[in-house]
Design a protein around this motif. Structure first.
Motif, PDB file in Angstrom:
ATOM      1  N   PRO A 222       0.822  -1.219   0.000  1.00 38.54           N
ATOM      2  CA  PRO A 222       0.000   0.000   0.000  1.00 38.54           C
ATOM      3  C   PRO A 222       0.852   1.264   0.000  1.00 38.54           C
ATOM      4  N   GLN A 223       0.207   2.364  -0.303  1.00 39.84           N
ATOM      5  CA  GLN A 223       0.862   3.675  -0.219  1.00 39.84           C
ATOM      6  C   GLN A 223       1.236   3.972   1.233  1.00 39.84           C
ATOM      7  N   PHE A 224       2.307   4.722   1.428  1.00 38.52           N
ATOM      8  CA  PHE A 224       2.810   5.004   2.772  1.00 38.52           C
ATOM      9  C   PHE A 224       1.742   5.662   3.641  1.00 38.52           C
ATOM     10  N   ASP A 225       1.611   5.140   4.849  1.00 34.11           N
ATOM     11  CA  ASP A 225       0.662   5.667   5.827  1.00 34.11           C
ATOM     12  C   ASP A 225       1.395   5.835   7.148  1.00 34.11           C
ATOM     13  N   ILE A 226       1.470   7.052   7.637  1.00 34.25           N
ATOM     14  CA  ILE A 226       2.226   7.351   8.850  1.00 34.25           C
ATOM     15  C   ILE A 226       1.694   6.590  10.064  1.00 34.25           C
ATOM     16  N   SER A 227       0.430   6.211  10.017  1.00 25.37           N
ATOM     17  CA  SER A 227      -0.167   5.487  11.143  1.00 25.37           C
ATOM     18  C   SER A 227       0.172   3.994  11.121  1.00 25.37           C
ATOM     19  N   ASN A 228       0.720   3.526   9.985  1.00 20.63           N
ATOM     20  CA  ASN A 228       1.090   2.108   9.867  1.00 20.63           C
ATOM     21  C   ASN A 228       2.397   2.017   9.080  1.00 20.63           C
ATOM     22  N   ILE A 229       3.493   2.391   9.737  1.00 23.05           N
ATOM     23  CA  ILE A 229       4.772   2.515   9.058  1.00 23.05           C
ATOM     24  C   ILE A 229       5.325   1.156   8.636  1.00 23.05           C
ATOM     25  N   PHE A 230       5.117   0.127   9.449  1.00 19.84           N
ATOM     26  CA  PHE A 230       5.657  -1.206   9.148  1.00 19.84           C
ATOM     27  C   PHE A 230       4.514  -2.206   8.986  1.00 19.84           C
ATOM     28  N   PRO A 231       3.830  -2.150   7.852  1.00 19.15           N
ATOM     29  CA  PRO A 231       2.697  -3.061   7.658  1.00 19.15           C
ATOM     30  C   PRO A 231       3.140  -4.490   7.375  1.00 19.15           C
ATOM     31  N   ARG A 232       2.320  -5.444   7.786  1.00 24.96           N
ATOM     32  CA  ARG A 232       2.526  -6.854   7.449  1.00 24.96           C
ATOM     33  C   ARG A 232       1.673  -7.173   6.238  1.00 24.96           C
ATOM     34  N   ILE A 233       2.324  -7.639   5.176  1.00 25.56           N
ATOM     35  CA  ILE A 233       1.608  -7.835   3.917  1.00 25.56           C
ATOM     36  C   ILE A 233       1.745  -9.283   3.479  1.00 25.56           C
ATOM     37  N   ASN A 234       0.634  -9.960   3.345  1.00 26.65           N
ATOM     38  CA  ASN A 234       0.636 -11.344   2.876  1.00 26.65           C
ATOM     39  C   ASN A 234       1.072 -11.401   1.411  1.00 26.65           C
ATOM     40  N   GLY A 235       1.942 -12.357   1.109  1.00 26.02           N
ATOM     41  CA  GLY A 235       2.373 -12.545  -0.274  1.00 26.02           C
ATOM     42  C   GLY A 235       3.607 -11.745  -0.652  1.00 26.02           C
ATOM     43  N   VAL A 236       4.148 -10.963   0.284  1.00 28.26           N
ATOM     44  CA  VAL A 236       5.339 -10.166  -0.004  1.00 28.26           C
ATOM     45  C   VAL A 236       6.471 -10.626   0.920  1.00 28.26           C
ATOM     46  N   ARG A 237       7.467 -11.280   0.337  1.00 29.16           N
ATOM     47  CA  ARG A 237       8.637 -11.709   1.103  1.00 29.16           C
ATOM     48  C   ARG A 237       9.754 -10.697   0.889  1.00 29.16           C
ATOM     49  N   ALA A 238       9.723  -9.659   1.680  1.00 31.19           N
ATOM     50  CA  ALA A 238      10.721  -8.597   1.547  1.00 31.19           C
ATOM     51  C   ALA A 238      10.935  -7.934   2.890  1.00 31.19           C
ATOM     52  N   GLU A 239      12.129  -7.386   3.074  1.00 33.38           N
ATOM     53  CA  GLU A 239      12.447  -6.682   4.300  1.00 33.38           C
ATOM     54  C   GLU A 239      11.703  -5.358   4.358  1.00 33.38           C
ATOM     55  N   GLN A 240      11.600  -4.818   5.581  1.00 35.56           N
ATOM     56  CA  GLN A 240      10.801  -3.612   5.791  1.00 35.56           C
ATOM     57  C   GLN A 240      11.380  -2.388   5.079  1.00 35.56           C
ATOM     58  N   GLY A 241      12.683  -2.378   4.874  1.00 32.70           N
ATOM     59  CA  GLY A 241      13.281  -1.258   4.157  1.00 32.70           C
ATOM     60  C   GLY A 241      12.768  -1.152   2.735  1.00 32.70           C
ATOM     61  N   TRP A 242      12.659  -2.300   2.066  1.00 32.32           N
ATOM     62  CA  TRP A 242      12.140  -2.315   0.692  1.00 32.32           C
ATOM     63  C   TRP A 242      10.655  -1.954   0.666  1.00 32.32           C
TER      64      TRP A 242
END
Length: 378
Positions: free
Chosen positions: A61-81
């Motif tokens: 999703p687009q960046f949301d200040i209220s959810n900086i580190f979202p957990r996303i199903n289907g995405v195997r990537a580090e939080q920096g990416w």
């Protein structure tokens, strides 16, 4: 054809500034950097891993200040990416914004690194384009960002022995790719190879040969203990032929140590990283995933190959200089790109180069059927 135009442009710049030292050096250098950024940034569905990233891009999703580190199903990537991708969506929803940002960071990092550590930086850029540009900009997008942070900050802190800053930079690096965990031991390795005058060729050769014999046992142990995820499990399936094992030894062990030998003659301060390259390269025979760690030291190989290239040519007779340079560059082109002719789909005899050729841009968006087929079926 655009790849070849840029190739000949870089040869021209290399001759004009590394060998002739003409005016306008800095401007030409950063214009070359901009060209490489735009080539990667504006590509359209070019690169095997790029297609994977385009697929997962839709899930972030687009960046949301209220959810900086979202957990996303289907995405195997580090939080920096994930954060970089979500921030890029604030500019625009298309994936090429991510490509532009990633290409800018990576190429500015490489160009800054070359300019910081050698006076022959145009030759470095030429070798970078031949040996690593497409892989770092079209394939390993996350890891190349980690490598960029390592080049820009970590190396500087390591050289200055500012270890706290070094390890803090490694934490940031790990936010983009987990392979950066290896960099934790680099200060110890660096101090070891810097102080020891050992026969590293013998040491690395023993490690490589032992790894070949221990590899089956090691893989069974990893499987038995359940220590690998699906992500790493694919590396256990690698089964190299005798030719592949010989090429692995030449590319990952012998080559960096040969370059180290000549770089020692020219007193290159970065030559010790070539020994680290070889030590890690020797370990690939035990577990093939170790070749991913070599990516952090590929820039040092490029830098020192360029140093040797220019020094040898400058010290050769002028009448043989052009002939020698053509032979050297052709050798580098063939040697470092032989893998692009490896078959990736045996049913249709599709080669690795299909991931990168032909080139299409967002201004002429075309879907290459061969590339799409390989991506969906391999």
């Amino acid at each position: 054809m655009i790849y070849f135009y840029i190739f000949f442009l870089l040869i021209f710049l290399c001759y004009n500034f590394d060998f002739s030292n003409k005016r306008g050096k800095d401007s030409a250098y950063w214009i070359a950097c901009l060209i490489l950024i735009l080539l990667a940034g504006f590509r359209y569905r070019v690169g095997g891993d790029t297609l994977n990233y385009m697929y997962t891009h839709e899930l972030i999703p687009q960046f949301d200040i209220s959810n900086i580190f979202p957990r996303i199903n289907g995405v195997r990537a580090e939080q920096g990416w994930i954060m970089l991708t979500s921030l890029a969506k604030l500019i625009g929803p298309d994936f090429y914004w991510v490509q532009l940002i990633q290409a800018a960071i990576v190429n500015i990092a490489f160009f800054t690194f070359f300019k910081r550590y050698t006076k022959y930086y145009f030759s470095c850029v030429l070798f970078y384009y031949i040996c690593a540009y497409f892989y770092f900009n079209f394939e390993i997008l996350r890891e190349s960002l980690a490598v960029s942070i390592f080049l820009l900050f970590s190396i500087k802190y390591l050289a200055e022995k500012k270890y706290l800053k070094y390890y803090l930079s490694i934490i940031v690096t790990m936010a983009f790719h987990s392979s950066a965990i290896l960099l934790v031991i680099i200060p110890t390795l660096y101090n070891f190879v810097n102080k020891k005058d050992a026969n590293f060729l013998v040491i690395c050769s023993i490690i490589y040969v032992c790894g070949l014999f221990l590899n089956p046992l090691f893989n069974q142990l990893i499987i038995g203990l359940g220590l690998f995820s699906d992500k790493f499990g694919t590396y256990l399936d690698y089964n190299f032929t005798i030719f592949g094992k010989i090429m692995g030894y030449i590319l990952y062990v012998l080559l960096p140590l040969i370059v180290y030998h000549y770089a020692k003659k020219y007193e290159s301060p970065s030559r010790y990283f070539l020994v680290i390259y070889a030590l890690i390269g020797a370990s690939t025979s035990l577990f093939s995933i170790f070749f991913r760690f070599i990516n952090y030291f590929t820039p040092f190989l490029i830098l020192n190959m360029a140093l040797i290239f220019v020094e040898l040519l400058l010290n050769s007779k002028s009448r043989t200089r052009i002939e020698n340079s053509i032979i050297y560059v052709l050798f580098i082109v063939v040697f470092f790109n032989q893998r692009i002719f490896v078959t990736v789909d045996k049913n249709n005899n599709y080669k690795w180069y299909s991931y990168w050729f032909p080139y299409h841009s967002i201004f002429d968006p075309q879907i290459d059927p061969t590339r799409e087929y390989i991506w969906r079926n391999n």
